[in-house]
Design a protein around this motif. Sequence first.
Motif, short mmCIF file in Angstrom:
data_model
loop_
_atom_site.label_atom_id
_atom_site.label_comp_id
_atom_site.label_asym_id
_atom_site.label_seq_id
_atom_site.Cartn_x
_atom_site.Cartn_y
_atom_site.Cartn_z
N SER A 99 0.87 -1.16 0.16
CA SER A 99 -0.15 0.07 0.17
C SER A 99 0.85 1.44 -0.13
CB SER A 99 -0.94 -0.21 1.35
OG SER A 99 -0.05 0.27 2.53
N ASP A 135 1.91 3.98 -5.22
CA ASP A 135 1.21 3.54 -6.46
C ASP A 135 1.88 2.96 -7.51
OD1 ASP A 135 -1.17 3.60 -8.02
OD2 ASP A 135 -1.04 5.62 -8.64
N ARG A 144 -8.82 -2.36 -12.81
CA ARG A 144 -8.91 -1.64 -11.59
C ARG A 144 -8.44 -0.22 -12.21
NH1 ARG A 144 -5.29 -5.53 -7.74
NH2 ARG A 144 -6.89 -6.98 -7.20
N THR A 154 -7.34 3.56 -10.61
CA THR A 154 -6.95 4.74 -9.82
C THR A 154 -7.02 6.23 -10.33
OG1 THR A 154 -4.69 4.52 -9.85
CG2 THR A 154 -6.09 3.00 -8.43
N GLY A 203 -4.23 7.99 -7.40
CA GLY A 203 -4.02 7.07 -6.03
C GLY A 203 -5.15 6.70 -5.41
N GLU A 204 -6.33 7.20 -6.05
CA GLU A 204 -7.70 6.80 -5.41
C GLU A 204 -8.17 6.02 -6.17
OE1 GLU A 204 -10.20 9.98 -4.01
OE2 GLU A 204 -8.53 10.97 -2.85
N HIS A 205 -8.88 4.91 -5.53
CA HIS A 205 -9.46 3.75 -6.40
C HIS A 205 -11.00 4.31 -6.82
CE1 HIS A 205 -6.57 0.48 -6.01
NE2 HIS A 205 -6.40 1.13 -4.82
N LEU A 206 -11.29 4.07 -8.16
CA LEU A 206 -12.50 4.55 -8.67
C LEU A 206 -13.35 3.03 -8.88
CD1 LEU A 206 -11.63 7.25 -11.22
CD2 LEU A 206 -12.36 7.33 -8.88
N THR A 207 -14.51 3.19 -8.88
CA THR A 207 -15.60 2.11 -9.26
C THR A 207 -16.03 2.26 -10.67
OG1 THR A 207 -15.78 1.66 -6.78
CG2 THR A 207 -17.38 0.76 -8.60
N LYS A 249 -17.63 10.42 -12.70
CA LYS A 249 -16.54 9.92 -11.75
C LYS A 249 -15.16 10.32 -11.91
CE LYS A 249 -19.38 5.62 -11.87
NZ LYS A 249 -19.28 4.04 -12.12
#
Length: 225
Positions: free
Chosen positions: A100, A103, A146, A148, A151-155, A206
């Motif tokens: 973690s 990135d 996946r 990001t 660094g932030e994950h997006l769905t 998003k």
Amino acid sequence: MTEGTQARPERVMVLEPDAERRQMLAQTLMQSGFRCFMADSVHDALPFYQDRQDSACMLTILNARLPWCESVELLSRAQENDWPVLFLTAEAANVAHLQSLFDLPCDALVHPFSPKQLMNAVENLLLLAQSLLRAGPLRLDTLHHRVTMAGEHLTLTAQEFALLEVLVKTPGAAVSRETLLRTAWGYQDLGETRTVDVHIQRLRRKLGKSCIETVYKTGYKLKMA
């Protein structure tokens, strides 16, 4: 490299202060055809990351017990290039924490491990690194689907991911609605392009409205800083 083994284009840096372990790791890698470099400190390893004449991927095998104040610069350089890092650790509890920290494509192996486990980890990391697409702060992992942003994950839905992948692969270029339908949806009947517009609107919500630009009478293009 053993007879009949094909040379690999990727480079591997073995950053391990223990000389015997360093030699063992390097020998295993070279037998599989890798160009292998060795260092016992971050200071000795850094020049290899500054070589602009060799653009081949540099996978780093890093003893996680090395001082972090020194390792950060090296890991930052790896992150800039999406070069993979394999941490070696004595504590299984450290694996998730190590993965973690940055990135970048990374994994961790817990001592003791076999040569086969080492090579499996190396091959998996290289496959992951090859599957990454980046546009500014946006990164797509096409292997695991996946996304990001900074660094932030997006769905994203599967269709949103497929649409974004096409745009990322053509950075700064306008892509027609018809091309998006063919490539992201696999449609041959191109009579209905409204579905592209609907999915673009969802992606904008998003990613940020300014990330995808409408090109008049053409289609869309990705616009990342």
